[in-house]
Design an enzyme around this catalytic site. Structure first.
Site, short mmCIF file in Angstrom:
data_model
loop_
_atom_site.label_atom_id
_atom_site.label_comp_id
_atom_site.label_asym_id
_atom_site.label_seq_id
_atom_site.Cartn_x
_atom_site.Cartn_y
_atom_site.Cartn_z
N ARG A 171 0.82 -1.21 0.00
CA ARG A 171 0.00 0.00 0.00
C ARG A 171 0.85 1.26 0.00
NH1 ARG A 171 -3.10 -2.71 4.23
NH2 ARG A 171 -2.10 -1.34 5.74
N ARG A 175 8.02 6.71 -5.33
CA ARG A 175 7.83 7.56 -6.50
C ARG A 175 9.18 8.02 -7.03
NH1 ARG A 175 3.36 10.70 -3.33
NH2 ARG A 175 1.57 9.33 -3.63
N ARG A 247 -4.28 -3.72 17.36
CA ARG A 247 -3.34 -2.75 17.90
C ARG A 247 -4.14 -1.54 18.35
NH1 ARG A 247 1.38 -4.45 19.30
NH2 ARG A 247 2.44 -2.49 18.78
N ARG A 277 5.19 8.51 15.89
CA ARG A 277 5.10 9.80 15.21
C ARG A 277 4.61 10.87 16.17
NH1 ARG A 277 -0.09 9.06 11.06
NH2 ARG A 277 -1.69 8.66 12.64
N GLU A 298 2.45 9.52 19.51
CA GLU A 298 1.66 8.30 19.38
C GLU A 298 2.52 7.09 19.70
OE1 GLU A 298 -0.51 7.70 15.81
OE2 GLU A 298 -1.28 9.76 15.73
N TYR A 346 -9.18 -3.36 7.96
CA TYR A 346 -8.71 -1.99 7.94
C TYR A 346 -9.42 -1.27 6.79
CZ TYR A 346 -5.89 2.18 7.70
OH TYR A 346 -5.50 3.50 7.69
N ASP A 348 -10.35 2.61 5.05
CA ASP A 348 -10.29 4.06 4.99
C ASP A 348 -11.71 4.62 5.09
OD1 ASP A 348 -7.53 4.39 4.81
OD2 ASP A 348 -7.53 4.12 2.63
#
Length: 378
Positions: A171, A175, A247, A277, A298, A346, A348
């Site tokens: 995922r 680039r 988690r 993060r 986090e 999971y 979005d």
């Protein structure tokens, strides 16, 4: 019909709104004191900053129908997620792009040169990557893997990347240009007044009642013609077969003046930094101006009873248990399991909304004759 929807997050709100518009009487309950589930937002009393209480949620989609739907209930302003990472004593741009490659290796490569250079770093002996680590070594090589993926992944998932499937890394893009927009979808943005205001607008219908601080009780189902359950799949059955693995996240809040880190999200890839993060929430609303700032460190860990579940683990052991709960669900009439928790996947936000719209549409078309899952969990 009388419909009971358990959970006032995106799944419950969208399904409830669609069924209410079709004339059904929808009762939505939630154990928490607020609507919008994990995308709940609220103003910080000290600074006025709009906080993403359960971590940042950035809306991105290629589904024009879903984009039109959310814009029906909220004004979305342009927002692009541009993530940075601190690793090995330096700051780099994510996802890995041409700037990341040139900075990390001290080169000035053009796109075709960078593509060939990374291929020369890759472990081409790995022809069919099965694990996260194999996927990373095959496509970016050991240096970038060690810097950006290995430590972060160990902290995020609590296990070695050799134990995780390759699909997790697939995922994440690499680039060979200077595009550092984390997402590549056509439609990207943030609701101007936060997600909770958007969900409140979705729930604003005469055929919808919302009850917060309300735990589900089995006798509630007897009062309804159908139940839509967006809580944990195993939770519906009181965890009788065992608990599915999740988690969870712990947040350490701190505030400051001005601009703390200069970006919304700063990842920390080194294993010896305990948090994954730091998020600075004023940057999620760049159209606003605040003197103060609010940040969250986090920390990821295994969810325990009573914790807020975030990411389904879905490794071999969990998948075997999931199959058993799916069988139980199919043997339970009058209940449809929906959303991230109800299907143990999971998802979005845009996919959650799309599945909720499609589920409600099917329910109306079938006059309430609905299976345990509108979307298969496996």
């Amino acid at each position: 019909m009388k419909i009971l929807l358990v959970g006032a997050g995106l799944s419950g709100a969208v399904i409830g709104r669609h069924l209410a518009e079709a004339g059904h009487d929808c009762r939505i309950i939630d154990a928490r004191p607020h609507i919008a589930g994990n995308c709940h937002t609220e103003r910080d009393a000290e600074t006025g900053v709009m906080l993403h209480v359960y971590g940042p949620h950035i809306f991105h989609t290629d589904d024009e129908g879903v984009w039109d739907y959310v814009n029906r209930f909220a004004r979305f302003l342009p927002y692009q997620n541009r993530v940075k990472t601190t690793a090995q004593g330096r700051v780099h741009s994510l996802p890995i792009n041409l700037l990341t490659i040139n900075q990390f290796f001290g080169t000035t490569l053009r796109p075709d040169e960078a593509r060939a250079f990374i291929e020369s770093k890759a472990d081409t002996s790995i022809t069919d990557p099965q694990t996260f680590e194999e996927q990373a070594l095959r496509f970016v090589g050991p240096e970038l893997y060690e810097a950006f993926f290995k430590g972060y992944t160990e902290k995020q998932w609590g296990c070695s990347p050799t134990e995780l499937p390759a699909s997790i890394l697939k995922r994440l893009p690499v680039r060979f240009n200077y595009d550092d927009n984390y997402f590549f979808h056509r439609f990207q943005g943030m609701p101007q007044d936060g997600y909770s205001a958007m969900v409140a607008a979705i729930l604003d219908h005469s055929c919808i009642t919302v009850e917060l601080n309300t735990e589900y009780r089995p006798e509630m189902a007897a009062e309804a013609d159908h139940v839509f359950w967006s809580g944990p799949l195993d939770g519906y059955f009181d965890y009788r077969l065992g608990r599915l693995g999740y988690r969870t996240l712990d947040f350490e809040r701190f505030s400051d003046k001005g601009d703390y880190q200069g970006c919304a999200v700063m990842n920390y890839g080194d294993r010896d930094v305990p948090y994954t993060r730091i998020t600075e929430h004023k940057h999620f609303s760049p159209w606003e101006s605040h003197e103060g700032t609010v940040c969250y460190r986090e920390y990821s860990r295994a969810a325990e009873p009573g914790d807020t579940p975030y990411y389904p683990i879905r490794l071999v052991e969990e998948k075997a248990l999931l199959e058993q709960y799916i069988d139980l669900a199919h043997a339970t009439p009058g209940v449809t399991f929906v959303g991230r928790l109800g299907t143990y996947r999971y998802l979005d936000m845009d996919v959650t909304i799309r599945e909720a719209l499609d589920t409600a549409t099917r329910f109306v078309a079938a006059d309430g004759d609905m299976s345990a899952f509108a979307v298969s969990p496996v």
